[in-house]
Design a protein around this motif. Structure first.
Motif, PDB file in Angstrom:
ATOM      1  N   ASP A  92       0.806  -1.214   0.000  1.00 60.96           N
ATOM      2  CA  ASP A  92       0.000   0.000   0.000  1.00 60.96           C
ATOM      3  C   ASP A  92       0.840   1.266   0.000  1.00 60.96           C
ATOM      4  OD1 ASP A  92      -2.250  -1.565   0.003  1.00 60.96           O
ATOM      5  OD2 ASP A  92      -2.598  -1.405   2.163  1.00 60.96           O
ATOM      6  N   LEU A  93       1.981   1.267   0.719  1.00 53.21           N
ATOM      7  CA  LEU A  93       2.828   2.460   0.773  1.00 53.21           C
ATOM      8  C   LEU A  93       3.372   2.792  -0.612  1.00 53.21           C
ATOM      9  CD1 LEU A  93       4.349   4.691   2.255  1.00 53.21           C
ATOM     10  CD2 LEU A  93       6.140   3.028   2.786  1.00 53.21           C
ATOM     11  N   THR A  95       2.080   1.900  -3.490  1.00 52.40           N
ATOM     12  CA  THR A  95       0.959   2.319  -4.338  1.00 52.40           C
ATOM     13  C   THR A  95       0.604   3.773  -4.073  1.00 52.40           C
ATOM     14  OG1 THR A  95       0.090   0.059  -4.353  1.00 52.40           O
ATOM     15  CG2 THR A  95      -1.423   1.817  -4.964  1.00 52.40           C
ATOM     16  N   LEU A  96       0.586   4.151  -2.795  1.00 59.09           N
ATOM     17  CA  LEU A  96       0.274   5.532  -2.433  1.00 59.09           C
ATOM     18  C   LEU A  96       1.305   6.496  -3.015  1.00 59.09           C
ATOM     19  CD1 LEU A  96      -1.249   7.654  -0.563  1.00 59.09           C
ATOM     20  CD2 LEU A  96       0.654   7.252   1.017  1.00 59.09           C
ATOM     21  N   ALA A 174      -1.793   8.299   7.664  1.00 56.85           N
ATOM     22  CA  ALA A 174      -3.205   7.999   7.379  1.00 56.85           C
ATOM     23  C   ALA A 174      -3.484   7.908   5.891  1.00 56.85           C
ATOM     24  CB  ALA A 174      -4.095   9.078   8.006  1.00 56.85           C
ATOM     25  N   CYS A 175      -2.628   8.550   5.077  1.00 57.42           N
ATOM     26  CA  CYS A 175      -2.832   8.516   3.621  1.00 57.42           C
ATOM     27  C   CYS A 175      -2.767   7.103   3.065  1.00 57.42           C
ATOM     28  CB  CYS A 175      -1.776   9.372   2.927  1.00 57.42           C
ATOM     29  SG  CYS A 175      -2.028  11.144   3.078  1.00 57.42           S
ATOM     30  N   VAL A 176      -1.996   6.241   3.709  1.00 55.02           N
ATOM     31  CA  VAL A 176      -1.835   4.880   3.182  1.00 55.02           C
ATOM     32  C   VAL A 176      -3.174   4.165   3.157  1.00 55.02           C
ATOM     33  CG1 VAL A 176      -0.694   2.658   3.530  1.00 55.02           C
ATOM     34  CG2 VAL A 176       0.550   4.787   3.984  1.00 55.02           C
ATOM     35  N   ALA A 177      -3.973   4.334   4.208  1.00 52.37           N
ATOM     36  CA  ALA A 177      -5.283   3.684   4.273  1.00 52.37           C
ATOM     37  C   ALA A 177      -6.386   4.579   3.734  1.00 52.37           C
ATOM     38  CB  ALA A 177      -5.600   3.295   5.712  1.00 52.37           C
ATOM     39  N   ALA A 178      -6.100   5.881   3.616  1.00 46.78           N
ATOM     40  CA  ALA A 178      -7.110   6.837   3.139  1.00 46.78           C
ATOM     41  C   ALA A 178      -6.501   7.702   2.053  1.00 46.78           C
ATOM     42  CB  ALA A 178      -7.607   7.697   4.309  1.00 46.78           C
ATOM     43  N   PRO A 179      -6.304   7.152   0.837  1.00 46.76           N
ATOM     44  CA  PRO A 179      -5.583   7.867  -0.217  1.00 46.76           C
ATOM     45  C   PRO A 179      -6.248   9.145  -0.692  1.00 46.76           C
ATOM     46  CG  PRO A 179      -6.590   5.849  -1.067  1.00 46.76           C
ATOM     47  CD  PRO A 179      -6.719   5.795   0.409  1.00 46.76           C
ATOM     48  N   TRP A 181      -6.660  11.587   0.956  1.00 47.17           N
ATOM     49  CA  TRP A 181      -5.878  12.675   1.553  1.00 47.17           C
ATOM     50  C   TRP A 181      -4.941  13.306   0.533  1.00 47.17           C
ATOM     51  CZ3 TRP A 181      -4.402  14.490   6.707  1.00 47.17           C
ATOM     52  CH2 TRP A 181      -5.347  14.179   7.686  1.00 47.17           C
TER      53      TRP A 181
END
Length: 221
Positions: A92-93, A95-96, A174-179, A181
Motif C-alpha cells: 500500500d505504501l 501504491t500511495l 493515514a494517507c496509506v489507508a485513506a488515499p 488525503w
C-alpha cells in the motif's frame, strides 16, 4: 571518503535503474551534484592534512573531516535516501507514493509551462510519508535546524547546505489507508510553486489589498 562515494554512486545507479518512468531524473541529479561536490571538498581537505606540521592541528582538523564525512552520510545523503527508499518493495505504501508522484508532477509542472513563468522548473518536490498529522511542504530555502551542525564549519555549511537540493512534501501515515488525503497535495505543492517563482510576497500583498479594499460583508446586511 572513497567508500562512501562508492556506496552513494551504487545507490543512485540502483534508483536510476528502478526509475523506469524517469520521474526522478532531476531530483537524483541534484542530490548527486551536491553530495559529490561535498565529498570532493572533504577529500581534498583530508589530503592537505599531510602538509600540516603541528600534530595537534592535524588531530583537530582530522576530527572535523570525520564529522563532515558522517554528516554527508547521515544528512546530505541519508536525509533523502530514506525518503526515496520508501518506494522500494510492494504494498500500500508504494501504491500511495506512486499516485503521489503523479499528483506532484501534474501540480508542479503546469505553472512553469506558462510563458510568464520565465524559468524552467527545478527538481520537483519529493513526496514521502512521515508521522505528522497533516501534509507539510518544506521549500528549498527552509533548511531544518536539526540538519545544521555548526561543528562542521560555517564555510562548509554555506557551501553545501544553504538550500535543500530537493524540496519536500510530507504525507501523514493515514494517507496509506485513506488515499483521498492526496487531495491536499495540490495545496502543499502550491507553496513550492510560490517559492520557486518568487510569488510569496506578491501573493501576500495581493491578499492584503483584496481584504482591505472590499467592504465588510457584515456591514452590507
Amino acid at each position: 571518503i572513497d567508500r562512501l562515494r562508492a556506496e552513494f554512486e551504487a545507490w543512485k545507479e540502483r534508483r536510476d535503474r528502478n526509475d523506469v518512468r524517469k520521474r526522478f531524473v532531476t531530483q537524483l541529479q541534484a542530490l548527486h551534484d551536491v553530495v559529490v561536490r561535498a565529498l570532493v571538498d572533504v577529500r581534498n581537505d583530508t589530503l592537505a592534512l599531510g602538509h600540516e606540521a603541528d600534530v595537534g592541528a592535524v588531530y583537530q582538523r582530522g576530527s572535523v573531516q570525520d564529522k563532515r564525512v558522517l554528516w554527508i552520510r547521515r544528512v546530505l545523503w541519508g536525509f533523502y535516501r530514506e525518503k526515496f527508499d520508501q518506494r522500494d518493495g510492494s504494498g500500500d505504501l508504494q501504491t500511495l507514493l506512486n499516485a503521489a508522484d503523479d499528483t506532484v508532477w501534474s501540480c508542479y509542472q503546469q505553472p512553469f509551462l506558462h510563458p510568464a513563468a520565465g524559468q524552467p522548473p527545478g527538481p520537483i518536490p519529493l513526496a514521502y510519508v512521515e508521522p505528522f498529522y497533516s501534509p507539510q511542504a518544506l521549500p528549498r530555502n527552509e533548511v531544518p535546524g536539526a540538519l545544521k551542525d555548526k561543528r562542521l564549519g560555517e564555510h562548509f555549511l554555506s557551501e553545501f547546505f544553504t538550500r535543500l537540493p530537493i524540496p519536500l512534501v510530507s504525507l501523514p501515515p493515514a494517507c496509506v489507508a485513506a488515499p483521498w488525503w492526496l487531495v491536499f497535495l495540490s495545496h502543499e505543492v502550491g507553496h513550492h510553486v510560490q517559492h520557486d517563482l518568487k510569488l510569496v510576497d506578491a501573493f501576500a500583498e495581493l491578499l492584503i489589498k483584496v481584504a482591505s479594499t472590499h467592504a465588510d460583508p457584515a456591514a452590507a446586511k
